[in-house]
Design a protein around this motif. Sequence first.
Motif, PDB file in Angstrom:
ATOM      1  N   PRO A 172       0.830  -1.201   0.000  1.00  0.00           N
ATOM      2  CA  PRO A 172       0.000   0.000   0.000  1.00  0.00           C
ATOM      3  C   PRO A 172       0.856   1.240   0.000  1.00  0.00           C
ATOM      4  CG  PRO A 172       0.029  -0.996   2.170  1.00  0.00           C
ATOM      5  CD  PRO A 172       0.744  -1.932   1.262  1.00  0.00           C
ATOM      6  N   PRO A 173       0.357   2.352  -0.599  1.00  0.00           N
ATOM      7  CA  PRO A 173       1.155   3.564  -0.625  1.00  0.00           C
ATOM      8  C   PRO A 173       1.465   4.059   0.777  1.00  0.00           C
ATOM      9  CG  PRO A 173      -0.910   3.845  -1.855  1.00  0.00           C
ATOM     10  CD  PRO A 173      -0.946   2.506  -1.207  1.00  0.00           C
ATOM     11  N   ALA A 174       2.676   4.520   0.962  1.00  0.00           N
ATOM     12  CA  ALA A 174       3.049   5.102   2.252  1.00  0.00           C
ATOM     13  C   ALA A 174       2.408   6.467   2.398  1.00  0.00           C
ATOM     14  CB  ALA A 174       4.569   5.205   2.356  1.00  0.00           C
ATOM     15  N   LEU A 189      17.448  13.794 -10.595  1.00  0.00           N
ATOM     16  CA  LEU A 189      16.472  14.758 -10.088  1.00  0.00           C
ATOM     17  C   LEU A 189      16.595  14.812  -8.577  1.00  0.00           C
ATOM     18  CD1 LEU A 189      13.934  16.596 -10.566  1.00  0.00           C
ATOM     19  CD2 LEU A 189      12.561  14.534 -10.111  1.00  0.00           C
ATOM     20  N   GLY A 190      16.609  16.022  -8.028  1.00  0.00           N
ATOM     21  CA  GLY A 190      16.555  16.197  -6.594  1.00  0.00           C
ATOM     22  C   GLY A 190      15.157  16.594  -6.164  1.00  0.00           C
ATOM     23  N   ILE A 191      14.783  16.221  -4.955  1.00  0.00           N
ATOM     24  CA  ILE A 191      13.532  16.698  -4.352  1.00  0.00           C
ATOM     25  C   ILE A 191      13.857  17.196  -2.957  1.00  0.00           C
ATOM     26  CG2 ILE A 191      11.984  15.215  -5.686  1.00  0.00           C
ATOM     27  CD1 ILE A 191      11.790  13.392  -3.187  1.00  0.00           C
ATOM     28  N   ASP A 192      13.164  18.239  -2.533  1.00  0.00           N
ATOM     29  CA  ASP A 192      13.385  18.790  -1.207  1.00  0.00           C
ATOM     30  C   ASP A 192      12.163  19.600  -0.795  1.00  0.00           C
ATOM     31  OD1 ASP A 192      16.290  19.136   0.450  1.00  0.00           O
ATOM     32  OD2 ASP A 192      14.662  20.469   1.080  1.00  0.00           O
ATOM     33  N   VAL A 193      11.871  19.625   0.511  1.00  0.00           N
ATOM     34  CA  VAL A 193      10.734  20.392   1.018  1.00  0.00           C
ATOM     35  C   VAL A 193      11.092  21.854   1.254  1.00  0.00           C
ATOM     36  CG1 VAL A 193       9.631  18.377   2.058  1.00  0.00           C
ATOM     37  CG2 VAL A 193      11.241  19.748   3.417  1.00  0.00           C
ATOM     38  N   ASP A 253       5.023  12.861  -1.408  1.00  0.00           N
ATOM     39  CA  ASP A 253       4.148  13.415  -2.425  1.00  0.00           C
ATOM     40  C   ASP A 253       4.232  12.565  -3.696  1.00  0.00           C
ATOM     41  OD1 ASP A 253       3.483  15.587  -0.819  1.00  0.00           O
ATOM     42  OD2 ASP A 253       5.077  16.863  -1.640  1.00  0.00           O
ATOM     43  N   PRO A 254       3.248  12.697  -4.610  1.00  0.00           N
ATOM     44  CA  PRO A 254       3.402  12.052  -5.920  1.00  0.00           C
ATOM     45  C   PRO A 254       4.651  12.598  -6.626  1.00  0.00           C
ATOM     46  CG  PRO A 254       1.134  12.756  -5.579  1.00  0.00           C
ATOM     47  CD  PRO A 254       1.930  13.357  -4.458  1.00  0.00           C
TER      48      PRO A 254
END
Length: 250
Positions: free
Chosen positions: A2-4, A87-91, A113-114
């Motif tokens: 299941p999705p976290a 690709l980087g992701i950050d809040v 997030d998606p």
Amino acid sequence: MPPATAPPGTASWGADPYADALRSGRGPLFLRRTDGWLLPLEVERWCARADAADLSALGRCEGAVLDIGCGPGRLVAELAAQGRPVLGIDVSRAAVARTAATGGAALHRSVFDPLPDEGSWGTALLLDGNIGIGGDPRALLARTAELLAPSGLLIVETAPADLDERVEVRVDNGRYAFLGHGHGHDDECRAPGAPFPWARVGTRALLRYAAATGWTPAERWTFARPGQSPAAGRCFVSLRLRRSLPARRG
């Protein structure tokens, strides 16, 4: 699987003390526990170019790379300079902006997030203590499993000590209390950020969480600078999902 779901507080790294430090490229900056204990954050190292320890991890990357919690983007910039898809992701918006300024691609997103290309990334990175994101390593490992291709690789940096700690922390530059609780308008007097959950795990604890979420260890290594004790070096573990092919040796 299941999705976290996103743990509470995953956006708290957007707090002003962290953003200010990334814009200036320097500390001091800490994670402050509720009992007052401080964990120094290596802002200057994060804002510099990738070092030899970083390169020991980046050299093991396979396929397209997702840097989770990319910070100011030194790893993204290094991989991009090598011509690798990354690709980087950050809040933190400041982190995303600094990554873009170094020539890297980054999105303002939480790992929960998606995200683009879920289920097809060749490698995911959780370096610089980012296994602590959300304060729940097991949930983070489960979410990362959704992002990788079946044969994908996860590279995690662990604490050098034998730790398994879940705490509530704030991002703090250490100046607020010293300067009289923010009297005046100097940016250095900003109050600490909002509290959020965080975790620190050593290699032994990581491997327990990995086994519980369908991962198997592929490799472990420690990188110490010349003249530095191995106990003071940076510790890394690479993991593969059990459904994947065994890691190649040699």
